[in-house]
Design a protein around this motif. Structure first.
Motif, mmCIF file in Angstrom:
data_model
loop_
_atom_site.group_PDB
_atom_site.id
_atom_site.type_symbol
_atom_site.label_atom_id
_atom_site.label_comp_id
_atom_site.label_asym_id
_atom_site.label_seq_id
_atom_site.Cartn_x
_atom_site.Cartn_y
_atom_site.Cartn_z
ATOM 1 N N SER A 55 0.800 -1.232 0.000
ATOM 2 C CA SER A 55 0.000 0.000 0.000
ATOM 3 C C SER A 55 0.827 1.274 0.000
ATOM 4 N N GLY A 56 2.084 1.170 0.448
ATOM 5 C CA GLY A 56 2.906 2.376 0.587
ATOM 6 C C GLY A 56 2.484 3.217 1.772
ATOM 7 N N ARG A 57 1.694 2.640 2.697
ATOM 8 C CA ARG A 57 1.193 3.383 3.844
ATOM 9 C C ARG A 57 1.398 2.596 5.138
ATOM 10 N N SER A 58 1.383 3.351 6.244
ATOM 11 C CA SER A 58 1.572 2.741 7.559
ATOM 12 C C SER A 58 0.280 2.650 8.348
ATOM 13 N N VAL A 60 -4.020 1.922 8.937
ATOM 14 C CA VAL A 60 -5.106 1.000 8.596
ATOM 15 C C VAL A 60 -6.412 1.775 8.725
ATOM 16 N N PRO A 61 -7.450 1.356 7.981
ATOM 17 C CA PRO A 61 -7.493 0.176 7.124
ATOM 18 C C PRO A 61 -6.797 0.423 5.782
ATOM 19 N N GLN A 62 -6.457 -0.679 5.100
ATOM 20 C CA GLN A 62 -6.032 -0.628 3.714
ATOM 21 C C GLN A 62 -6.920 -1.604 2.941
ATOM 22 N N ILE A 63 -7.508 -1.104 1.858
ATOM 23 C CA ILE A 63 -8.550 -1.841 1.138
ATOM 24 C C ILE A 63 -8.087 -2.165 -0.284
ATOM 25 N N PHE A 64 -8.287 -3.411 -0.683
ATOM 26 C CA PHE A 64 -7.920 -3.852 -2.033
ATOM 27 C C PHE A 64 -9.131 -4.499 -2.706
ATOM 28 N N PHE A 65 -9.357 -4.150 -3.974
ATOM 29 C CA PHE A 65 -10.321 -4.837 -4.838
ATOM 30 C C PHE A 65 -9.479 -5.663 -5.803
ATOM 31 N N HIS A 69 -5.358 -1.318 -5.321
ATOM 32 C CA HIS A 69 -5.317 -0.710 -3.984
ATOM 33 C C HIS A 69 -6.199 0.537 -3.974
ATOM 34 N N VAL A 70 -7.257 0.496 -3.169
ATOM 35 C CA VAL A 70 -8.166 1.633 -3.057
ATOM 36 C C VAL A 70 -7.635 2.650 -2.055
ATOM 37 N N GLY A 71 -7.103 2.165 -0.922
ATOM 38 C CA GLY A 71 -6.587 3.066 0.110
ATOM 39 C C GLY A 71 -7.289 2.849 1.429
ATOM 40 N N GLY A 72 -7.421 3.930 2.207
ATOM 41 C CA GLY A 72 -8.052 3.845 3.511
ATOM 42 C C GLY A 72 -9.509 4.226 3.474
#
Length: 486
Positions: A55-58, A60-65, A69-72
């Protein structure tokens, strides 16, 4: 829609007690979209690392379809306004199997042995527990008057020694004195009037069992019969239990917490009984890292306990009272939230708006305080306001890496810092202004500290570009004290 309607998969990475995780999952339910929830608290660091890399992020949440990667939560909410884009993603998951590069359920070998909310708090009975039980039935614990003051539920040292020799068949008074000293050293009892050397002497000095101590501590009046445990282990267990409770009574939309429901639950009653183990925890011999992890976990647990017991503060005066009076007895001493944050973790620095330090030079708690303040604690302490860092549990072995991750997560969000490249301005959380001396001497030092603790990405690149210019401006955002109580 059911899972059978989809060839692919929606994945949500979350943690326990995360309001934005709850909101994201509720949004997907409202859309009638099935999803796989992967709780990162159940897995080791390798899975967390994989999510950060994907995700490149620290945060949560992190969402994937599928592999997209959709994001938070904010990204998902923004996607709702883009019906075409949302429908495209739904069709992608509905009609196509997840490609090899898409997130998958972590291998079972990655599962932690202990899961949050599944803890069974058992303990070894302390060898002195039976002696304490008999002492409470001996009749020597009573009200004693000295001068104009009546000291309730106390016993005289010489009467205690008499009782040991006559009723417990101790060989002599010297052996009884050793036993009395042992009770003090193990944190079962304390002198009504504390002495610096802490010696137990065969005289009329008054002592009181800690469970009879009359103060406002939320764990006062309890009985601790367990063998004293390492500080870091006890802190983690208490934090995990109350965090699980918090999660259970967090509304599905993640917007509020039913603190009344927590108060009436059997798990909260178990948690309250467990806080008695704090009486005799050995914190003086803990390492710096163990102290940091322990006191962060206890602070965060105490905030929730305080909300349950006395209610959430709603104005400036109530906040002052809350952080100065909500407290626990820890290692035989009383610690308020203010004492933990400013006395221990900030190495006895003055709190906001105070003229004095929490601990005086003669304060017995001073030996527990860190020798140098740890600025990263500000990204881990949870005050219950919506602008605070996310709730987590910290371990004594890896607390510094966990704090660095917490700093990245905090600075990743808009509550932590914002960048306006056109105006050559960076806006920072009010935390950096309130505790500026922990981060540097001036606004420029604050900006450098932030840049050193931001995670890699576009935001950091933009931040570095702004502060590389001579005439950039640092400002501070208004703090959001809105409380998330139901």
């Amino acid at each position: 829609m059911s899972n059978s309607d989809f060839k692919g998969q929606i994945v949500v990475y979350s943690i326990v007690g995360c309001p934005f995780c709850m909101r994201a999952k509720q949004t997907l339910r409202d859309l009638e979209l099935p999803f796989l929830d992967i709780n990162l608290d159940s897995y080791g660091e390798s899975v967390r690392k994989e999510v950060r890399e994907r995700s490149g992020r620290s945060t949560v949440p992190q969402i994937f379809f599928n592999s997209k990667h959709v994001g938070g939560y904010d990204d998902l909410k923004a996607l709702l306004a883009d019906k075409v884009g949302l429908d495209r993603l739904i069709e992608e998951v509905k009609n196509n199997e997840s490609p090899p590069e898409a997130p998958k359920v972590p291998d079972s070998s990655e599962l932690k042995k202990e899961k949050i909310g599944d803890m069974d708090f058992t303990c070894e009975l302390d060898e002195h527990a039976v002696l304490i039980r008999d002492l409470k039935m001996s009749g020597i614990i009573k009200d004693h008057r000295k001068g104009l003051t009546t000291h309730k539920n106390t016993f005289q040292a010489n009467q205690f020694v008499d009782w040991l020799v006559k009723e417990k068949s101790f060989d002599d008074r010297a052996t009884g004195i050793v036993s009395g000293q042992d009770l003090l050293d193990r944190g079962y009892a304390a002198a009504v009037k504390a002495t610096r050397d802490g010696r137990f002497e065969d005289n009329d000095t008054l002592y009181r069992l800690l469970e009879h101590d009359q103060n406002s501590a939320l764990n006062a009046g309890l009985t601790s019969e367990c063998e004293a445990r390492p500080a870091s282990d006890l802190g983690e267990d208490l934090r995990k239990l109350i965090l699980s409770l918090y999660n259970d009574f967090l509304t599905p939309d993640g917007k509020s917490v039913n603190y009344k429901g927590i108060a009436e639950s059997s798990q909260f009653k178990m948690y309250t009984r467990m806080t008695a183990q704090l009486y005799r925890v050995d914190i003086k011999s803990a390492t710096r890292e163990e102290k940091i992890a322990f006191f962060i976990n206890i602070y965060n647990a105490l905030v929730i306990h305080g909300y349950v017991a006395v209610g959430a503060p709603t104005n400036l005066w109530q906040r002052y009272k809350f952080f100065n009076y909500v407290s626990y007895i820890i290692g035989g001493q009383l610690y308020s939230l203010n004492d933990i944050e400013n006395g221990v973790l900030r190495a006895n620095r003055k709190p906001i708006g105070s003229l004095s330090k929490p601990f005086s030079k003669s304060d017995l708690r001073l030996v527990v305080a860190l020798d140098q303040p740890e600025p990263l604690i500000h990204f881990a302490l949870v005050c219950g306001a919506k602008s605070c860092p996310p709730i987590k549990t910290y371990s004594g072995k890896d607390v510094m890496n966990e704090l660095k991750l917490a700093a990245e997560a905090f600075l990743e969000g808009s509550d932590g810092c914002q960048v306006n490249a056109d105006k050559k301005e960076v806006k920072c959380s009010q935390i950096f202004k309130w505790y500026r001396e922990d981060f540097g001497k001036n606004d420029k030092d604050v900006a450098v500290f932030i840049s050193n603790h931001m995670g890699p990405g576009e935001k950091k690149t933009s931040f570095l570009q702004v502060i590389s210019q001579k005439d950039y401006k640092v400002s501070y955002m208004k703090y959001n004290w809105a409380i998330n109580s139901q």
